[in-house]
Design a protein around this motif. Sequence first.
Motif, PDB file in Angstrom:
ATOM      1  N   VAL A 141      84.034  12.925  27.610  1.00 41.64           N
ATOM      2  CA  VAL A 141      82.804  12.137  27.569  1.00 41.64           C
ATOM      3  C   VAL A 141      82.987  10.737  28.136  1.00 41.64           C
ATOM      4  N   ALA A 142      84.019  10.025  27.709  1.00 43.58           N
ATOM      5  CA  ALA A 142      84.196   8.628  28.099  1.00 43.58           C
ATOM      6  C   ALA A 142      84.187   8.407  29.610  1.00 43.58           C
ATOM      7  N   PRO A 143      84.864   9.246  30.417  1.00 38.97           N
ATOM      8  CA  PRO A 143      84.859   8.986  31.862  1.00 38.97           C
ATOM      9  C   PRO A 143      83.479   9.067  32.504  1.00 38.97           C
ATOM     10  N   TYR A 144      82.533   9.748  31.836  1.00 35.96           N
ATOM     11  CA  TYR A 144      81.207   9.972  32.399  1.00 35.96           C
ATOM     12  C   TYR A 144      80.128   9.182  31.654  1.00 35.96           C
ATOM     13  N   TRP A 145      80.562   8.303  30.761  1.00 33.44           N
ATOM     14  CA  TRP A 145      79.611   7.591  29.910  1.00 33.44           C
ATOM     15  C   TRP A 145      78.560   6.815  30.700  1.00 33.44           C
ATOM     16  N   PRO A 146      78.909   6.070  31.771  1.00 30.77           N
ATOM     17  CA  PRO A 146      77.858   5.339  32.495  1.00 30.77           C
ATOM     18  C   PRO A 146      76.761   6.247  33.029  1.00 30.77           C
ATOM     19  N   HIS A 147      77.146   7.426  33.549  1.00 35.52           N
ATOM     20  CA  HIS A 147      76.126   8.328  34.087  1.00 35.52           C
ATOM     21  C   HIS A 147      75.239   8.890  32.983  1.00 35.52           C
ATOM     22  N   LEU A 148      75.829   9.396  31.913  1.00 31.10           N
ATOM     23  CA  LEU A 148      74.997   9.995  30.862  1.00 31.10           C
ATOM     24  C   LEU A 148      74.161   8.931  30.164  1.00 31.10           C
ATOM     25  N   ARG A 149      74.724   7.713  30.021  1.00 31.53           N
ATOM     26  CA  ARG A 149      73.947   6.639  29.415  1.00 31.53           C
ATOM     27  C   ARG A 149      72.728   6.297  30.266  1.00 31.53           C
ATOM     28  N   ALA A 150      72.912   6.275  31.590  1.00 26.86           N
ATOM     29  CA  ALA A 150      71.792   5.966  32.468  1.00 26.86           C
ATOM     30  C   ALA A 150      70.706   7.030  32.378  1.00 26.86           C
ATOM     31  N   ARG A 151      71.110   8.324  32.299  1.00 27.79           N
ATOM     32  CA  ARG A 151      70.110   9.381  32.177  1.00 27.79           C
ATOM     33  C   ARG A 151      69.356   9.255  30.853  1.00 27.79           C
ATOM     34  N   ILE A 152      70.069   8.934  29.787  1.00 31.36           N
ATOM     35  CA  ILE A 152      69.431   8.795  28.480  1.00 31.36           C
ATOM     36  C   ILE A 152      68.529   7.574  28.458  1.00 31.36           C
ATOM     37  N   GLU A 153      68.962   6.473  29.056  1.00 32.13           N
ATOM     38  CA  GLU A 153      68.130   5.276  29.085  1.00 32.13           C
ATOM     39  C   GLU A 153      66.870   5.497  29.916  1.00 32.13           C
ATOM     40  N   ALA A 154      66.978   6.305  30.970  1.00 31.61           N
ATOM     41  CA  ALA A 154      65.782   6.622  31.755  1.00 31.61           C
ATOM     42  C   ALA A 154      64.774   7.402  30.913  1.00 31.61           C
ATOM     43  N   ASP A 155      65.260   8.372  30.146  1.00 30.81           N
ATOM     44  CA  ASP A 155      64.374   9.121  29.263  1.00 30.81           C
ATOM     45  C   ASP A 155      63.781   8.196  28.202  1.00 30.81           C
ATOM     46  N   ARG A 156      64.609   7.330  27.645  1.00 26.35           N
ATOM     47  CA  ARG A 156      64.128   6.408  26.615  1.00 26.35           C
ATOM     48  C   ARG A 156      63.039   5.487  27.163  1.00 26.35           C
ATOM     49  N   ALA A 157      63.189   5.070  28.415  1.00 32.75           N
ATOM     50  CA  ALA A 157      62.162   4.227  29.018  1.00 32.75           C
ATOM     51  C   ALA A 157      60.839   4.975  29.133  1.00 32.75           C
ATOM     52  N   ALA A 158      60.906   6.259  29.499  1.00 36.05           N
ATOM     53  CA  ALA A 158      59.684   7.060  29.602  1.00 36.05           C
ATOM     54  C   ALA A 158      59.027   7.243  28.242  1.00 36.05           C
ATOM     55  N   ARG A 159      59.832   7.522  27.203  1.00 33.53           N
ATOM     56  CA  ARG A 159      59.257   7.690  25.858  1.00 33.53           C
ATOM     57  C   ARG A 159      58.703   6.359  25.344  1.00 33.53           C
ATOM     58  N   GLY A 160      59.423   5.280  25.634  1.00 36.83           N
ATOM     59  CA  GLY A 160      58.935   3.974  25.197  1.00 36.83           C
ATOM     60  C   GLY A 160      57.620   3.603  25.847  1.00 36.83           C
ATOM     61  N   ARG A 161      57.476   3.966  27.112  1.00 41.46           N
ATOM     62  CA  ARG A 161      56.205   3.699  27.786  1.00 41.46           C
ATOM     63  C   ARG A 161      55.075   4.507  27.145  1.00 41.46           C
ATOM     64  N   ALA A 162      55.350   5.764  26.813  1.00 46.63           N
ATOM     65  CA  ALA A 162      54.328   6.583  26.147  1.00 46.63           C
ATOM     66  C   ALA A 162      53.943   5.968  24.810  1.00 46.63           C
ATOM     67  N   LEU A 163      54.932   5.466  24.069  1.00 49.61           N
ATOM     68  CA  LEU A 163      54.661   4.848  22.781  1.00 49.61           C
ATOM     69  C   LEU A 163      53.799   3.607  22.946  1.00 49.61           C
ATOM     70  N   LEU A 164      54.098   2.780  23.950  1.00 52.77           N
ATOM     71  CA  LEU A 164      53.311   1.569  24.191  1.00 52.77           C
ATOM     72  C   LEU A 164      51.889   1.908  24.629  1.00 52.77           C
ATOM     73  N   ASP A 165      51.766   2.957  25.436  1.00 51.39           N
ATOM     74  CA  ASP A 165      50.448   3.292  25.971  1.00 51.39           C
ATOM     75  C   ASP A 165      49.536   3.943  24.940  1.00 51.39           C
ATOM     76  N   GLY A 166      50.115   4.776  24.039  1.00 50.92           N
ATOM     77  CA  GLY A 166      49.236   5.530  23.146  1.00 50.92           C
ATOM     78  C   GLY A 166      49.747   5.710  21.739  1.00 50.92           C
ATOM     79  N   GLY A 167      50.785   4.977  21.346  1.00 49.73           N
ATOM     80  CA  GLY A 167      51.297   5.078  19.984  1.00 49.73           C
ATOM     81  C   GLY A 167      52.121   6.327  19.767  1.00 49.73           C
ATOM     82  N   ALA A 168      52.400   6.605  18.493  1.00 50.37           N
ATOM     83  CA  ALA A 168      53.269   7.731  18.144  1.00 50.37           C
ATOM     84  C   ALA A 168      52.687   9.057  18.608  1.00 50.37           C
ATOM     85  N   ASP A 169      51.375   9.186  18.579  1.00 51.85           N
ATOM     86  CA  ASP A 169      50.742  10.434  19.017  1.00 51.85           C
ATOM     87  C   ASP A 169      51.053  10.706  20.487  1.00 51.85           C
ATOM     88  N   SER A 170      50.971   9.675  21.327  1.00 49.10           N
ATOM     89  CA  SER A 170      51.276   9.822  22.743  1.00 49.10           C
ATOM     90  C   SER A 170      52.763  10.080  22.958  1.00 49.10           C
TER      91      SER A 170
END
Length: 355
Positions: A141-170
């Motif tokens: 895991v450790a040698p690939y941490w920057p890549h997997l972290r970036a993929r997870i942060e990209a997903d988190r950004a998308a979910r965070g945008r949905a939360l900001l746009d429409g709350g927990a339901d969105s």
Amino acid sequence: MLRVHFSGPDLARVRIAARPDVLWETVLSFHRLRDRRSDATLSNWRNETRARLNGETRVLAPLVPTRGYFPDFLTPGEGLLGLGEALEAVRATPAERVHAEVSRLPAVRPLPSWVQALRDGEAAPLGRLSTALRNYYEAAVAPYWPHLRARIEADRAARGRALLDGGADSLLASLPPTMRWRPPVLEVDYPADRDLHLGGRGLLLLPSFFCRGMPVTFQDPDLTPVLVYPVERTPARPATAPAPSHSLGRLVGRTRSAILQGIGGGCTTSELARRVDVSLASASQHATVLRDAGLLFTLRHGSAVLHTLTPLGAALLRGQAPEVGAETGTHLGPPPPREPAPGQEKGAGEPVCCP
């Protein structure tokens, strides 16, 4: 199917993990290591990881079977804090909990003597398990941490945008197709028929790089509710920076530098156009070039798309304008292989599916 039942207070307490969880990624990567199903995005990772292992698979395999249940204490909440805190929590697991969870393992074959000692409350086996988890993490895991972290942060950004746009339901409605929000129940593809009543505790959503297929949750319904789900699957980038290419050769000029700087923590194409003061078509074209060069991730969010930086893009941006305390995002490549200890052998287990 897993049915997650929400009340009003639960909706107010839905949250997205702030960072990847080291032990969830470690345990789920162990499933992926032994998965012989065709998956071109992980084939290089498997080969590199197997070359660095010194018998950790033989230690972990009895506790993480090829299918189904593995003990909940292997993935404590401290996994979000870092490897040291997570392994300390594993070592501090009460003996009665270890006994109960190890006893739930399927009785397909007799447990090794050290696992029996672990189940019976002896302390030394927890130390052996902790060492195996650390060594496996450092190899897989450790040698690939920057890549997997970036993929997870990209997903988190998308979910965070949905939360900001429409709350927990969105937010809940934006989750991948393996999860379907039918208020007040979240239906989740799952290998067993279960109901999870949150009872006002809320739900922690944990995007994971190594979770593939169906989401995962704790077996014990009394633990803090967590739902681990796979991030969007895209071909993995090389472990090291790509060689100069036609796309990278086009990456010149102030506009694309401004595009990289304007992305920040994630933005849509229209937001990017406004920030950089270019047309929507121009912002889309430049984002496509940057994505082809491996500098951006792009995720769809409703009718729009959300752009975030890859580790290479973040490193390039920091090289232009260093920030005090900026976290290193470049990938330094895998560490050199460790020599096998006497009597140990490299290898992998049998096919596995995500529990």
